[in-house]
Design a protein around this motif. Sequence first.
Motif, PDB file in Angstrom:
ATOM      1  N   ILE A  90       2.844   5.767  -9.947  1.00  0.00           N
ATOM      2  CA  ILE A  90       1.942   4.792 -10.570  1.00  0.00           C
ATOM      3  C   ILE A  90       2.714   3.557 -11.014  1.00  0.00           C
ATOM      4  O   ILE A  90       2.281   2.423 -10.804  1.00  0.00           O
ATOM      5  N   ALA A  91       3.874   3.765 -11.616  1.00  0.00           N
ATOM      6  CA  ALA A  91       4.687   2.622 -12.054  1.00  0.00           C
ATOM      7  C   ALA A  91       5.116   1.769 -10.862  1.00  0.00           C
ATOM      8  O   ALA A  91       5.086   0.531 -10.927  1.00  0.00           O
ATOM      9  N   GLY A  92       5.503   2.412  -9.772  1.00  0.00           N
ATOM     10  CA  GLY A  92       5.897   1.664  -8.573  1.00  0.00           C
ATOM     11  C   GLY A  92       4.744   0.898  -7.959  1.00  0.00           C
ATOM     12  O   GLY A  92       4.908  -0.228  -7.492  1.00  0.00           O
ATOM     13  N   THR A  93       3.563   1.500  -7.972  1.00  0.00           N
ATOM     14  CA  THR A  93       2.389   0.820  -7.429  1.00  0.00           C
ATOM     15  C   THR A  93       2.036  -0.412  -8.255  1.00  0.00           C
ATOM     16  O   THR A  93       1.731  -1.477  -7.706  1.00  0.00           O
ATOM     17  N   VAL A  94       2.091  -0.267  -9.581  1.00  0.00           N
ATOM     18  CA  VAL A  94       1.787  -1.403 -10.453  1.00  0.00           C
ATOM     19  C   VAL A  94       2.820  -2.509 -10.258  1.00  0.00           C
ATOM     20  O   VAL A  94       2.472  -3.692 -10.125  1.00  0.00           O
ATOM     21  N   LEU A  95       4.084  -2.151 -10.210  1.00  0.00           N
ATOM     22  CA  LEU A  95       5.142  -3.146 -10.011  1.00  0.00           C
ATOM     23  C   LEU A  95       5.001  -3.830  -8.654  1.00  0.00           C
ATOM     24  O   LEU A  95       5.142  -5.051  -8.541  1.00  0.00           O
ATOM     25  N   GLY A  96       4.706  -3.058  -7.618  1.00  0.00           N
ATOM     26  CA  GLY A  96       4.512  -3.641  -6.284  1.00  0.00           C
ATOM     27  C   GLY A  96       3.321  -4.571  -6.228  1.00  0.00           C
ATOM     28  O   GLY A  96       3.364  -5.618  -5.569  1.00  0.00           O
ATOM     29  N   SER A  97       2.253  -4.229  -6.923  1.00  0.00           N
ATOM     30  CA  SER A  97       1.073  -5.096  -6.954  1.00  0.00           C
ATOM     31  C   SER A  97       1.362  -6.407  -7.669  1.00  0.00           C
ATOM     32  O   SER A  97       0.919  -7.480  -7.240  1.00  0.00           O
ATOM     33  N   VAL A  98       2.112  -6.335  -8.768  1.00  0.00           N
ATOM     34  CA  VAL A  98       2.471  -7.556  -9.499  1.00  0.00           C
ATOM     35  C   VAL A  98       3.369  -8.444  -8.647  1.00  0.00           C
ATOM     36  O   VAL A  98       3.156  -9.659  -8.548  1.00  0.00           O
ATOM     37  N   LEU A  99       4.375  -7.853  -8.005  1.00  0.00           N
ATOM     38  CA  LEU A  99       5.254  -8.643  -7.128  1.00  0.00           C
ATOM     39  C   LEU A  99       4.475  -9.238  -5.969  1.00  0.00           C
ATOM     40  O   LEU A  99       4.701 -10.387  -5.584  1.00  0.00           O
TER      41      LEU A  99
END
Length: 95
Positions: free
Chosen positions: A56-65
């Motif tokens: 979940i943290a990686g998905t959120v970070l990837g979406s922001v980037l």
Amino acid sequence: MSLSCPFCHSPNVMLVDASTQQSNTALSSLGTPASLAAFGATVAKSLNLPPIVGGIAGTVLGSVLNSFTQQSTPPQQNLCFCHNCYQKFPTHLLH
């Protein structure tokens, strides 16, 4: 509007399609939400955390980037190329 180069005034000018320009950056291809979710799950598993937390943290970070890289890409414009002086220039400079 005639096709003449603004630099050397040669009529030997060709329109270049904007789609030939490279628009994909290395950051946007490496920072996809799916790849960062997999990376986050792996890191969380190695830290004895549930992999879903890292995913979940990686998905959120990837979406922001991804949203930042999508906003920062400049709009593409058509270019012209002079076969006489080998200059590339935007079409609004034609005279």
